[in-house]
Design a protein around this motif. Structure first.
Motif, PDB file in Angstrom:
ATOM      1  N   GLY A  35     -28.122  51.192 -52.580  1.00  0.00           N
ATOM      2  CA  GLY A  35     -28.620  52.237 -53.458  1.00  0.00           C
ATOM      3  C   GLY A  35     -29.851  52.937 -52.923  1.00  0.00           C
ATOM      4  O   GLY A  35     -30.478  52.474 -51.964  1.00  0.00           O
ATOM      5  N   TRP A  36     -30.141  54.058 -53.524  1.00  0.00           N
ATOM      6  CA  TRP A  36     -31.375  54.797 -53.275  1.00  0.00           C
ATOM      7  C   TRP A  36     -32.135  54.929 -54.586  1.00  0.00           C
ATOM      8  O   TRP A  36     -31.553  55.255 -55.624  1.00  0.00           O
ATOM      9  N   TYR A  37     -33.420  54.655 -54.520  1.00  0.00           N
ATOM     10  CA  TYR A  37     -34.334  54.843 -55.633  1.00  0.00           C
ATOM     11  C   TYR A  37     -35.487  55.713 -55.147  1.00  0.00           C
ATOM     12  O   TYR A  37     -35.743  55.804 -53.947  1.00  0.00           O
ATOM     13  N   ARG A  38     -36.185  56.309 -56.081  1.00  0.00           N
ATOM     14  CA  ARG A  38     -37.331  57.119 -55.692  1.00  0.00           C
ATOM     15  C   ARG A  38     -38.485  56.894 -56.655  1.00  0.00           C
ATOM     16  O   ARG A  38     -38.289  56.517 -57.809  1.00  0.00           O
ATOM     17  N   GLN A  39     -39.678  57.133 -56.139  1.00  0.00           N
ATOM     18  CA  GLN A  39     -40.875  57.009 -56.964  1.00  0.00           C
ATOM     19  C   GLN A  39     -41.842  58.123 -56.608  1.00  0.00           C
ATOM     20  O   GLN A  39     -42.280  58.243 -55.455  1.00  0.00           O
ATOM     21  N   ALA A  40     -42.151  58.916 -57.605  1.00  0.00           N
ATOM     22  CA  ALA A  40     -43.115  59.997 -57.442  1.00  0.00           C
ATOM     23  C   ALA A  40     -44.489  59.504 -57.889  1.00  0.00           C
ATOM     24  O   ALA A  40     -44.579  58.565 -58.690  1.00  0.00           O
ATOM     25  N   GLY A  42     -47.562  58.586 -59.847  1.00  0.00           N
ATOM     26  CA  GLY A  42     -47.827  58.497 -61.275  1.00  0.00           C
ATOM     27  C   GLY A  42     -46.597  58.287 -62.134  1.00  0.00           C
ATOM     28  O   GLY A  42     -46.699  58.292 -63.369  1.00  0.00           O
ATOM     29  N   LYS A  43     -45.448  58.108 -61.507  1.00  0.00           N
ATOM     30  CA  LYS A  43     -44.211  57.927 -62.264  1.00  0.00           C
ATOM     31  C   LYS A  43     -43.562  56.596 -61.906  1.00  0.00           C
ATOM     32  O   LYS A  43     -43.828  56.012 -60.850  1.00  0.00           O
ATOM     33  N   GLN A  44     -42.691  56.139 -62.792  1.00  0.00           N
ATOM     34  CA  GLN A  44     -41.954  54.907 -62.524  1.00  0.00           C
ATOM     35  C   GLN A  44     -40.838  55.160 -61.525  1.00  0.00           C
ATOM     36  O   GLN A  44     -40.330  56.287 -61.403  1.00  0.00           O
ATOM     37  N   ALA A  91     -40.749  62.790 -53.778  1.00  0.00           N
ATOM     38  CA  ALA A  91     -40.985  61.365 -54.046  1.00  0.00           C
ATOM     39  C   ALA A  91     -40.836  60.579 -52.749  1.00  0.00           C
ATOM     40  O   ALA A  91     -40.397  61.125 -51.732  1.00  0.00           O
ATOM     41  N   VAL A  92     -41.187  59.313 -52.833  1.00  0.00           N
ATOM     42  CA  VAL A  92     -40.842  58.377 -51.765  1.00  0.00           C
ATOM     43  C   VAL A  92     -39.489  57.782 -52.129  1.00  0.00           C
ATOM     44  O   VAL A  92     -39.311  57.256 -53.237  1.00  0.00           O
TER      45      VAL A  92
END
Length: 117
Positions: A35-40, A42-44, A91-92
Motif C-alpha cells: 500500500g501507499w499512505y501519505r502524511q501532510a 499537521g495532518k494524520q 505530502a510525504v
C-alpha cells in the motif's frame, strides 16, 4: 524482514503526473498486501491505495479516479501512478507492506511529493 525503499517523488505543477516506485527486499513478497499512505504537515497519515496479493485494489476517496496502484511480484516492486495532481496531494508518501495473518507490517522512509505552481 522486509525493507522498502521509495523513489519518484518531486515537485510537479497542478494537473501534472508523477509515478512513485517502491522496491522491496525479502522473500514471499507476493504474499504481502502492499500500500501507499501519505502524511501532510499537521495532518494524520491517510490511506492512498492498497493492492492485495491477489491484485485487488482499494483507494482513498480523495484519489479515486486519479491514482492507480500496481505491483510487479517478479521485480518486488509496487508503483503509484498519480495523475491530475492537486496542491492538496502534497505530502510525504510512504510505502507499506503487510501480512496481517502473521502480524507483520513494514514501512518505508517516504518520498516527498510537492504539487505547486
Amino acid at each position: 524482514q522486509v525493507q522498502l525503499v521509495e523513489s519518484g517523488g518531486g515537485l510537479v505543477q497542478p494537473g501534472g503526473s508523477l509515478r512513485l516506485s517502491c522496491a522491496a527486499s525479502g522473500s514471499i513478497f507476493s504474499m504481502y498486501r502492499m500500500g501507499w499512505y501519505r502524511q501532510a504537515p499537521g495532518k494524520q497519515r491517510e490511506l492512498v491505495a492498497l493492492i492485495t496479493s491477489g491484485g485487488s485494489t482499494n483507494y482513498g476517496d480523495s484519489v479515486k479516479g486519479r491514482f492507480t496502484i500496481s505491483r510487479d511480484n517478479a521485480k518486488k516492486m509496487v508503483y503509484l501512478q498519480m495523475n491530475s495532481l492537486k496542491p492538496e496531494d502534497t505530502a510525504v508518501y510512504h510505502c507499506n507492506s503487510a501480512l496481517p495473518t502473521r502480524g507483520l507490517e513494514y514501512w518505508g522512509q517516504g518520498t516527498q511529493v510537492t504539487v505547486s505552481s
